[in-house]
Design a protein around this motif. Sequence first.
Motif, PDB file in Angstrom:
ATOM      1  N   ASP A  22      34.726 -13.395   8.799  1.00 20.16           N
ATOM      2  CA  ASP A  22      35.675 -12.575   9.554  1.00 20.16           C
ATOM      3  C   ASP A  22      35.959 -13.233  10.890  1.00 20.16           C
ATOM      4  OD1 ASP A  22      35.839  -9.676   8.149  1.00 20.16           O
ATOM      5  OD2 ASP A  22      33.815 -10.479   7.934  1.00 20.16           O
ATOM      6  N   ARG A  23      37.199 -13.176  11.297  1.00 20.06           N
ATOM      7  CA  ARG A  23      37.577 -13.597  12.650  1.00 20.06           C
ATOM      8  C   ARG A  23      38.284 -12.431  13.306  1.00 20.06           C
ATOM      9  NH1 ARG A  23      39.358 -18.875  10.326  1.00 20.06           N
ATOM     10  NH2 ARG A  23      37.615 -20.320  10.625  1.00 20.06           N
ATOM     11  N   ASP A  25      39.358  -8.933  13.768  1.00 19.06           N
ATOM     12  CA  ASP A  25      39.477  -7.817  12.827  1.00 19.06           C
ATOM     13  C   ASP A  25      39.937  -8.258  11.437  1.00 19.06           C
ATOM     14  OD1 ASP A  25      38.729  -5.995  14.786  1.00 19.06           O
ATOM     15  OD2 ASP A  25      40.781  -5.747  15.491  1.00 19.06           O
ATOM     16  N   GLU A  26      40.073  -9.566  11.223  1.00 17.65           N
ATOM     17  CA  GLU A  26      40.611 -10.065   9.959  1.00 17.65           C
ATOM     18  C   GLU A  26      39.517 -10.711   9.111  1.00 17.65           C
ATOM     19  OE1 GLU A  26      43.962 -13.252   8.279  1.00 17.65           O
ATOM     20  OE2 GLU A  26      43.481 -13.163  10.422  1.00 17.65           O
ATOM     21  N   THR A  27      39.451 -10.322   7.850  1.00 22.56           N
ATOM     22  CA  THR A  27      38.592 -11.008   6.890  1.00 22.56           C
ATOM     23  C   THR A  27      39.368 -12.187   6.338  1.00 22.56           C
ATOM     24  OG1 THR A  27      37.493  -8.938   6.292  1.00 22.56           O
ATOM     25  CG2 THR A  27      37.254 -10.782   4.763  1.00 22.56           C
ATOM     26  N   VAL A  28      38.922 -13.399   6.651  1.00 19.73           N
ATOM     27  CA  VAL A  28      39.687 -14.592   6.276  1.00 19.73           C
ATOM     28  C   VAL A  28      39.180 -15.215   4.974  1.00 19.73           C
ATOM     29  CG1 VAL A  28      40.389 -15.085   8.637  1.00 19.73           C
ATOM     30  CG2 VAL A  28      38.261 -16.073   7.761  1.00 19.73           C
TER      31      VAL A  28
END
Length: 321
Positions: A22-23, A25-28
């Motif tokens: 995760d970066r 609030d985004e799960t990459v």
Amino acid sequence: MGWEDVERIAEETGFSGVVRVDRGDETVFERAYGFADRAHGVPNTAGTRFGIASGGKGFTALTVLSLVRDGTLGLGTTARELLGDDLPLISGDVTVEHLLAHTSGIGDYLDEEAGWDVEDYLVGAAHLLTTTEAFLPLLDGHAAKFRAGERFGYCNSGYVVLALLAERASGRGFHALVHERVLEPFGLTGTGFPRSDELPGDAAVGYLEGQDRTNVFHLPVLGNGDGGIYTTAADMTRFWRALFDSDLAAEATRPRNHVPEESLRYGLGFWLHETTDTVILAGYDPGVSFKSWYDPHTGTVATALANTSSGAWPVARALPS
């Protein structure tokens, strides 16, 4: 390395587990591989719960530090104040802080410094280890290795002793304390202490390396202060975010020792990168391998969970640091 390298390494090594990055609030990146239960053909999923072995020491440390914050314990409280006549080989000057920082010098029932094979049988009657008090015979009889505060010496016994001190100081069982003081306030609904002989359907069975034999006879039937909690990749992301929003992070992650043989530093329950502010939890047991880290500057969380003894390490090395 890129995500294609993670996929390639997972395929080449037969990785069984979950990887998530995760970066902010985004799960990459999030992938599940292999089987949670080979005998019944149950695949691992993103939501599968895995044991994290010594990764659980971070949860123990935060539970103890919350008791310190509330005045129930002090970092300078000696173990002897609460042990009474139990574990007489623990020196009278060993404190809660020494135990948290692995500088107590007490003898270890699972002495990793002496060399050990991760898949040896080391805990005796594993099915009896259902309470912290039940560990007392296992912890007893181990001579001190050095004087308290003299140096860093990783010690599993120290974290079971911490669980015992937390129980005796608070009057609450260790598992209830972890739930009340870490899991519930941090919102970790997928994390807890299931018995290994009655795992829920969403938990991964641990397998010995290169075998279809499980780890049920190799570990305490119920995890305790030195490890054995189960969690999910998503909960580890929640864990790091909640920790660094709490009033416990500064004390837990302040460097106490440099550990050159690991090229790391250590705080209280947490490994720390040698030169940056990245904070790390890791665990290694029969049928369990785990690593998760958090960079507080970029908000990046990377987690690798595996239900084999060493499967997490190749994929973890391919993740962003």
